[in-house]
Scaffold this motif. Sequence first.
Motif, PDB file in Angstrom:
ATOM      1  N   ALA A 111       0.836  -1.203   0.000  1.00 43.77           N
ATOM      2  CA  ALA A 111       0.000   0.000   0.000  1.00 43.77           C
ATOM      3  C   ALA A 111       0.871   1.253   0.000  1.00 43.77           C
ATOM      4  O   ALA A 111       0.599   2.206  -0.749  1.00 43.77           O
ATOM      5  CB  ALA A 111      -0.934  -0.006   1.207  1.00 43.77           C
ATOM      6  N   ARG A 112       1.936   1.260   0.786  1.00 40.99           N
ATOM      7  CA  ARG A 112       2.853   2.410   0.810  1.00 40.99           C
ATOM      8  C   ARG A 112       3.520   2.607  -0.549  1.00 40.99           C
ATOM      9  O   ARG A 112       3.636   3.729  -1.042  1.00 40.99           O
ATOM     10  CB  ARG A 112       3.921   2.227   1.891  1.00 40.99           C
ATOM     11  N   ARG A 113       3.952   1.520  -1.163  1.00 37.24           N
ATOM     12  CA  ARG A 113       4.599   1.607  -2.474  1.00 37.24           C
ATOM     13  C   ARG A 113       3.644   2.144  -3.531  1.00 37.24           C
ATOM     14  O   ARG A 113       4.019   2.964  -4.370  1.00 37.24           O
ATOM     15  CB  ARG A 113       5.128   0.235  -2.914  1.00 37.24           C
ATOM     16  N   GLU A 114       2.405   1.688  -3.507  1.00 34.68           N
ATOM     17  CA  GLU A 114       1.409   2.151  -4.481  1.00 34.68           C
ATOM     18  C   GLU A 114       1.108   3.635  -4.293  1.00 34.68           C
ATOM     19  O   GLU A 114       1.002   4.375  -5.268  1.00 34.68           O
ATOM     20  CB  GLU A 114       0.115   1.327  -4.366  1.00 34.68           C
ATOM     21  N   ARG A 115       0.955   4.061  -3.043  1.00 31.48           N
ATOM     22  CA  ARG A 115       0.712   5.489  -2.785  1.00 31.48           C
ATOM     23  C   ARG A 115       1.909   6.325  -3.232  1.00 31.48           C
ATOM     24  O   ARG A 115       1.745   7.380  -3.849  1.00 31.48           O
ATOM     25  CB  ARG A 115       0.410   5.730  -1.304  1.00 31.48           C
ATOM     26  N   ALA A 116       3.117   5.847  -2.934  1.00 27.54           N
ATOM     27  CA  ALA A 116       4.324   6.576  -3.356  1.00 27.54           C
ATOM     28  C   ALA A 116       4.381   6.679  -4.876  1.00 27.54           C
ATOM     29  O   ALA A 116       4.762   7.717  -5.427  1.00 27.54           O
ATOM     30  CB  ALA A 116       5.580   5.890  -2.815  1.00 27.54           C
ATOM     31  N   GLY A 117       3.979   5.619  -5.568  1.00 28.70           N
ATOM     32  CA  GLY A 117       3.937   5.648  -7.027  1.00 28.70           C
ATOM     33  C   GLY A 117       2.939   6.677  -7.535  1.00 28.70           C
ATOM     34  O   GLY A 117       3.200   7.388  -8.509  1.00 28.70           O
ATOM     35  N   TRP A 118       1.795   6.775  -6.854  1.00 23.60           N
ATOM     36  CA  TRP A 118       0.822   7.769  -7.275  1.00 23.60           C
ATOM     37  C   TRP A 118       1.332   9.184  -7.019  1.00 23.60           C
ATOM     38  O   TRP A 118       1.120  10.071  -7.837  1.00 23.60           O
ATOM     39  CB  TRP A 118      -0.533   7.571  -6.576  1.00 23.60           C
ATOM     40  N   TYR A 119       2.021   9.390  -5.913  1.00 23.49           N
ATOM     41  CA  TYR A 119       2.584  10.724  -5.645  1.00 23.49           C
ATOM     42  C   TYR A 119       3.609  11.097  -6.718  1.00 23.49           C
ATOM     43  O   TYR A 119       3.683  12.247  -7.142  1.00 23.49           O
ATOM     44  CB  TYR A 119       3.211  10.798  -4.246  1.00 23.49           C
ATOM     45  N   ARG A 120       4.390  10.113  -7.184  1.00 25.76           N
ATOM     46  CA  ARG A 120       5.322  10.374  -8.284  1.00 25.76           C
ATOM     47  C   ARG A 120       4.551  10.725  -9.561  1.00 25.76           C
ATOM     48  O   ARG A 120       4.952  11.605 -10.318  1.00 25.76           O
ATOM     49  CB  ARG A 120       6.237   9.175  -8.521  1.00 25.76           C
ATOM     50  N   HIS A 121       3.441  10.022  -9.777  1.00 28.12           N
ATOM     51  CA  HIS A 121       2.606  10.302 -10.941  1.00 28.12           C
ATOM     52  C   HIS A 121       2.039  11.721 -10.841  1.00 28.12           C
ATOM     53  O   HIS A 121       2.014  12.458 -11.838  1.00 28.12           O
ATOM     54  CB  HIS A 121       1.484   9.275 -11.032  1.00 28.12           C
ATOM     55  N   LEU A 122       1.613  12.111  -9.662  1.00 25.24           N
ATOM     56  CA  LEU A 122       1.096  13.470  -9.458  1.00 25.24           C
ATOM     57  C   LEU A 122       2.180  14.507  -9.752  1.00 25.24           C
ATOM     58  O   LEU A 122       1.918  15.520 -10.403  1.00 25.24           O
ATOM     59  CB  LEU A 122       0.564  13.632  -8.034  1.00 25.24           C
ATOM     60  N   LEU A 123       3.399  14.251  -9.286  1.00 27.75           N
ATOM     61  CA  LEU A 123       4.513  15.163  -9.574  1.00 27.75           C
ATOM     62  C   LEU A 123       4.738  15.266 -11.085  1.00 27.75           C
ATOM     63  O   LEU A 123       4.899  16.363 -11.629  1.00 27.75           O
ATOM     64  CB  LEU A 123       5.789  14.693  -8.872  1.00 27.75           C
ATOM     65  N   ALA A 124       4.743  14.120 -11.766  1.00 25.14           N
ATOM     66  CA  ALA A 124       4.920  14.119 -13.223  1.00 25.14           C
ATOM     67  C   ALA A 124       3.826  14.941 -13.894  1.00 25.14           C
ATOM     68  O   ALA A 124       4.094  15.739 -14.807  1.00 25.14           O
ATOM     69  CB  ALA A 124       4.906  12.678 -13.752  1.00 25.14           C
ATOM     70  N   TYR A 125       2.600  14.774 -13.430  1.00 22.64           N
ATOM     71  CA  TYR A 125       1.456  15.498 -13.983  1.00 22.64           C
ATOM     72  C   TYR A 125       1.605  17.005 -13.780  1.00 22.64           C
ATOM     73  O   TYR A 125       1.428  17.779 -14.714  1.00 22.64           O
ATOM     74  CB  TYR A 125       0.188  14.975 -13.302  1.00 22.64           C
ATOM     75  N   VAL A 126       1.947  17.411 -12.560  1.00 27.55           N
ATOM     76  CA  VAL A 126       2.090  18.843 -12.263  1.00 27.55           C
ATOM     77  C   VAL A 126       3.195  19.460 -13.122  1.00 27.55           C
ATOM     78  O   VAL A 126       3.020  20.534 -13.710  1.00 27.55           O
ATOM     79  CB  VAL A 126       2.351  19.065 -10.756  1.00 27.55           C
ATOM     80  N   VAL A 127       4.324  18.780 -13.223  1.00 28.02           N
ATOM     81  CA  VAL A 127       5.431  19.295 -14.034  1.00 28.02           C
ATOM     82  C   VAL A 127       5.024  19.336 -15.513  1.00 28.02           C
ATOM     83  O   VAL A 127       5.216  20.341 -16.198  1.00 28.02           O
ATOM     84  CB  VAL A 127       6.708  18.447 -13.833  1.00 28.02           C
ATOM     85  N   GLY A 128       4.459  18.242 -16.018  1.00 27.91           N
ATOM     86  CA  GLY A 128       4.084  18.180 -17.426  1.00 27.91           C
ATOM     87  C   GLY A 128       3.038  19.219 -17.805  1.00 27.91           C
ATOM     88  O   GLY A 128       3.193  19.941 -18.800  1.00 27.91           O
ATOM     89  N   VAL A 129       1.989  19.319 -17.011  1.00 30.52           N
ATOM     90  CA  VAL A 129       0.945  20.299 -17.318  1.00 30.52           C
ATOM     91  C   VAL A 129       1.485  21.717 -17.129  1.00 30.52           C
ATOM     92  O   VAL A 129       1.155  22.620 -17.907  1.00 30.52           O
ATOM     93  CB  VAL A 129      -0.314  20.039 -16.462  1.00 30.52           C
ATOM     94  N   GLY A 130       2.339  21.914 -16.146  1.00 27.20           N
ATOM     95  CA  GLY A 130       2.961  23.227 -15.959  1.00 27.20           C
ATOM     96  C   GLY A 130       3.769  23.642 -17.178  1.00 27.20           C
ATOM     97  O   GLY A 130       3.713  24.808 -17.615  1.00 27.20           O
ATOM     98  N   ILE A 131       4.497  22.696 -17.756  1.00 27.72           N
ATOM     99  CA  ILE A 131       5.271  22.997 -18.971  1.00 27.72           C
ATOM    100  C   ILE A 131       4.331  23.278 -20.136  1.00 27.72           C
ATOM    101  O   ILE A 131       4.563  24.201 -20.928  1.00 27.72           O
ATOM    102  CB  ILE A 131       6.258  21.855 -19.294  1.00 27.72           C
ATOM    103  N   MET A 132       3.244  22.505 -20.239  1.00 27.85           N
ATOM    104  CA  MET A 132       2.266  22.770 -21.303  1.00 27.85           C
ATOM    105  C   MET A 132       1.730  24.195 -21.201  1.00 27.85           C
ATOM    106  O   MET A 132       1.669  24.922 -22.200  1.00 27.85           O
ATOM    107  CB  MET A 132       1.095  21.783 -21.209  1.00 27.85           C
ATOM    108  N   ILE A 133       1.348  24.582 -20.000  1.00 23.25           N
ATOM    109  CA  ILE A 133       0.817  25.937 -19.792  1.00 23.25           C
ATOM    110  C   ILE A 133       1.898  26.976 -20.080  1.00 23.25           C
ATOM    111  O   ILE A 133       1.646  27.979 -20.750  1.00 23.25           O
ATOM    112  CB  ILE A 133       0.265  26.083 -18.360  1.00 23.25           C
ATOM    113  N   GLY A 134       3.104  26.713 -19.591  1.00 21.22           N
ATOM    114  CA  GLY A 134       4.208  27.646 -19.810  1.00 21.22           C
ATOM    115  C   GLY A 134       4.505  27.856 -21.290  1.00 21.22           C
ATOM    116  O   GLY A 134       4.685  28.994 -21.745  1.00 21.22           O
ATOM    117  N   LEU A 135       4.525  26.771 -22.053  1.00 19.02           N
ATOM    118  CA  LEU A 135       4.776  26.898 -23.491  1.00 19.02           C
ATOM    119  C   LEU A 135       3.632  27.636 -24.179  1.00 19.02           C
ATOM    120  O   LEU A 135       3.855  28.430 -25.091  1.00 19.02           O
ATOM    121  CB  LEU A 135       4.995  25.521 -24.124  1.00 19.02           C
TER     122      LEU A 135
END
Length: 182
Positions: A111-135
Amino acid sequence: MLLAVIAACEVGFWVLLAAGLVTRYLLRLPKAGMVLLAAVPLVDVVMLVAGVIDIHRGGEPSFKHSLAAIFIGVSVGFGHQTLKWADKWAAHYLGGAPRPVKPPKRGPERARRERAGWYRHLLAYVVGVGIMIGLGLLSGRGYDAALGPAWTWTIVLVIDAIVSFSYSFDGAEAETREKESV
């Protein structure tokens, strides 16, 4: 041209990763291998610079810019974990280290590993969408076209959250059963 840079960067990521691990374990040059592995994130810098240059030259935000943003976001969110995973397996197959321990299939640790994976996914999403908006903002034309894939990614992120956090309920049940059996 941007699509060619994206493809070259994706290939470059895996080539640098493989070269770093081969250099580190087969050639027994750990410092040189670490230099190659440390260069892996540079492919994202190249991709970002190429996207900015394309927009600066008048390119309209499009799927190719979104694709670059997604690759960069995923690299930021999962890159370090991917390098660690690959390093453990390379150490095993190429360097004679013990086989990496498989993660548990159930319980609180899963359960901890799965949650940590989702938090990494959230980070990827925030960075990716932030770059999309920035561009999009950099282009002066808005970011609607660049954000097209973000809606699909949002759905994937929500589904991932449901799946990832569902293991927490399984983990809580396992902990309760363990405590009751004691």
